[in-house]
Design a protein around this motif. Sequence first.
Motif, PDB file in Angstrom:
ATOM      1  N   ILE A 186       0.848  -1.185   0.000  1.00 14.31           N
ATOM      2  CA  ILE A 186       0.000   0.000   0.000  1.00 14.31           C
ATOM      3  C   ILE A 186       0.887   1.239   0.000  1.00 14.31           C
ATOM      4  CG2 ILE A 186      -1.843   1.228   1.211  1.00 14.31           C
ATOM      5  CD1 ILE A 186      -2.449  -1.436   2.664  1.00 14.31           C
ATOM      6  N   PRO A 187       0.682   2.181  -0.896  1.00 15.97           N
ATOM      7  CA  PRO A 187       1.469   3.421  -0.847  1.00 15.97           C
ATOM      8  C   PRO A 187       1.253   4.158   0.477  1.00 15.97           C
ATOM      9  CG  PRO A 187       0.331   3.214  -2.956  1.00 15.97           C
ATOM     10  CD  PRO A 187      -0.222   2.145  -2.062  1.00 15.97           C
ATOM     11  N   GLY A 188       2.325   4.683   1.017  1.00 16.53           N
ATOM     12  CA  GLY A 188       2.200   5.431   2.258  1.00 16.53           C
ATOM     13  C   GLY A 188       1.268   6.619   2.124  1.00 16.53           C
ATOM     14  N   ALA A 189       1.249   7.242   0.934  1.00 16.34           N
ATOM     15  CA  ALA A 189       0.377   8.397   0.715  1.00 16.34           C
ATOM     16  C   ALA A 189      -1.091   8.008   0.810  1.00 16.34           C
ATOM     17  CB  ALA A 189       0.674   9.015  -0.650  1.00 16.34           C
ATOM     18  N   THR A 190      -1.416   6.779   0.403  1.00 11.49           N
ATOM     19  CA  THR A 190      -2.801   6.298   0.493  1.00 11.49           C
ATOM     20  C   THR A 190      -3.235   6.201   1.944  1.00 11.49           C
ATOM     21  OG1 THR A 190      -2.574   5.056  -1.574  1.00 11.49           O
ATOM     22  CG2 THR A 190      -4.344   4.387  -0.081  1.00 11.49           C
ATOM     23  N   ALA A 194      -6.062   8.529   3.928  1.00 16.19           N
ATOM     24  CA  ALA A 194      -7.202   7.888   4.587  1.00 16.19           C
ATOM     25  C   ALA A 194      -7.187   8.104   6.098  1.00 16.19           C
ATOM     26  CB  ALA A 194      -7.201   6.394   4.281  1.00 16.19           C
ATOM     27  N   GLY A 195      -6.114   8.709   6.606  1.00 20.69           N
ATOM     28  CA  GLY A 195      -6.026   8.973   8.036  1.00 20.69           C
ATOM     29  C   GLY A 195      -5.806   7.725   8.876  1.00 20.69           C
ATOM     30  N   ILE A 196      -5.136   6.704   8.293  1.00 17.66           N
ATOM     31  CA  ILE A 196      -4.893   5.456   9.013  1.00 17.66           C
ATOM     32  C   ILE A 196      -3.532   5.533   9.691  1.00 17.66           C
ATOM     33  CG2 ILE A 196      -4.673   2.952   8.805  1.00 17.66           C
ATOM     34  CD1 ILE A 196      -6.374   3.188   6.229  1.00 17.66           C
ATOM     35  N   VAL A 259      -6.814  -2.569  10.953  1.00 13.72           N
ATOM     36  CA  VAL A 259      -6.745  -3.700  10.018  1.00 13.72           C
ATOM     37  C   VAL A 259      -7.786  -3.531   8.925  1.00 13.72           C
ATOM     38  CG1 VAL A 259      -7.014  -6.202   9.780  1.00 13.72           C
ATOM     39  CG2 VAL A 259      -5.785  -5.250  11.755  1.00 13.72           C
ATOM     40  N   GLN A 260      -8.978  -3.132   9.296  1.00 15.91           N
ATOM     41  CA  GLN A 260     -10.021  -2.910   8.288  1.00 15.91           C
ATOM     42  C   GLN A 260      -9.597  -1.808   7.315  1.00 15.91           C
ATOM     43  OE1 GLN A 260     -12.376  -5.069   8.196  1.00 15.91           O
ATOM     44  NE2 GLN A 260     -11.993  -5.945  10.224  1.00 15.91           N
ATOM     45  N   GLY A 261      -8.946  -0.784   7.845  1.00 16.66           N
ATOM     46  CA  GLY A 261      -8.485   0.297   6.982  1.00 16.66           C
ATOM     47  C   GLY A 261      -7.404  -0.148   6.025  1.00 16.66           C
ATOM     48  N   LEU A 262      -6.496  -1.016   6.481  1.00 19.19           N
ATOM     49  CA  LEU A 262      -5.466  -1.543   5.601  1.00 19.19           C
ATOM     50  C   LEU A 262      -6.077  -2.356   4.457  1.00 19.19           C
ATOM     51  CD1 LEU A 262      -2.747  -2.705   8.181  1.00 19.19           C
ATOM     52  CD2 LEU A 262      -2.669  -0.709   6.686  1.00 19.19           C
ATOM     53  N   ALA A 264      -9.083  -2.067   3.244  1.00 14.76           N
ATOM     54  CA  ALA A 264      -9.812  -1.156   2.357  1.00 14.76           C
ATOM     55  C   ALA A 264      -8.859  -0.335   1.480  1.00 14.76           C
ATOM     56  CB  ALA A 264     -10.690  -0.217   3.192  1.00 14.76           C
ATOM     57  N   SER A 265      -7.619  -0.146   1.926  1.00 17.31           N
ATOM     58  CA  SER A 265      -6.656   0.678   1.192  1.00 17.31           C
ATOM     59  C   SER A 265      -5.860  -0.119   0.153  1.00 17.31           C
ATOM     60  CB  SER A 265      -5.671   1.328   2.170  1.00 17.31           C
ATOM     61  OG  SER A 265      -6.348   2.168   3.080  1.00 17.31           O
ATOM     62  N   ALA A 266      -5.998  -1.425   0.151  1.00 21.79           N
ATOM     63  CA  ALA A 266      -5.209  -2.274  -0.741  1.00 21.79           C
ATOM     64  C   ALA A 266      -5.883  -2.388  -2.099  1.00 21.79           C
ATOM     65  CB  ALA A 266      -5.021  -3.650  -0.121  1.00 21.79           C
ATOM     66  N   ASP A 267      -5.188  -1.973  -3.147  1.00 26.40           N
ATOM     67  CA  ASP A 267      -5.737  -2.070  -4.497  1.00 26.40           C
ATOM     68  C   ASP A 267      -5.559  -3.459  -5.106  1.00 26.40           C
ATOM     69  OD1 ASP A 267      -6.725   0.504  -4.647  1.00 26.40           O
ATOM     70  OD2 ASP A 267      -4.837   1.330  -5.392  1.00 26.40           O
TER      71      ASP A 267
END
Length: 381
Positions: A186-190, A194-196, A259-262, A264-267
Amino acid sequence: MSPQKIAIIGAGLGGAAAGALLQRAGFSVDVFEQADAFSRLGAGIHMGPNVMKIFRRLGIEDAVARLGSQPDFWLSRDGASGDYFSRIPLGDFARREYGAAYVTIHRGDLHELQIAALQPGTLHFDKRLTEIEDDGAGVDLTFADGTRHRADIVVGADGINSRIREALLGPEKPNYSGWVAHRALIPGATLEAAGIAVEPCVKWWTDDRHMMAYYTTSTRNEYYFVTGVPHPAWEFDGNSVPASREEMHEAFAGYHPVVQGLIASADEISKWPLLNRNPLPLWSRGRMVLLGDACHPMKPHMAQGAAMAIEDGAMLARCLAETGLSDFATGFQLYEANRRERASRVQAVSNANTWLRTQEDPAWVFGYDIYEHALGSDAAA
């Protein structure tokens, strides 16, 4: 008399380390890789102080440390509540107490540094091994492209489906462990957008599954996760298949919001079967010897699988430097005697998936220095 030659089958992390270390010990070494090239595939890896001390001998320790992330702690947290099970000190503590840094890094970045440590012209791509014949005086290797190579000894660093292991022990499929691993970068910028709020190196646990997550670069512009999840059967073809956020949300239902945010952030998420083998009855026969996943594959839950392969390469180089190729049989015996117990212990702990869940002392792994290990025919780890 022609110079004695070593052939290494497989240029992964273990094979590349073995090749470079054997070359530095004065041997003529060629490394044969079935892939036609290497690319920066999406996977992270941990390199503990036990391995960084080997990289010091290869002259790449500082480069690995500069490229990767150096977490101050390995954190273990309850997957649901987020409560901390353990805070294992790394960072300055590791450098002081274990003699080197603890680094998490992109596997491709690490591999590139290792490949550069090989002597120019000794790595050969697109060499899929098709035939092996040990005639007692040497080993003949035949590749799919029609080329042949003869070596005095052959090192099988070709992974869990090793052709060299098959030549020694016969064909046998590895065991499916009943677990799969999901992987994503996951890019750090993503994550920032997202505020994770993520931590540099953390493992989220519940009783039957987990997620390990960490930065792979010093700039923290990449964050990686890998999971361990029960899965009844591996019914897919190939080494991996695509996975979905929906599947992962289901697998980690009830887990902490981070964990849910990670997820959701994974393309792009891939899913891999976790395979292993029972301990092998032998690591060598005749002029052929095994290292790494070819002889002691393990679940990745301890983040020491590649480390054990690299340690194997270092010990093999030490032992052959001690005996010379004229007495390779004694070198092989010395190598196995000085590696089997440690590799088997790490394999057992890794497969049990208990490593650093509680506030334990990891010095037996991280503090180990293969160059300070006294060689002995009945040596223990």
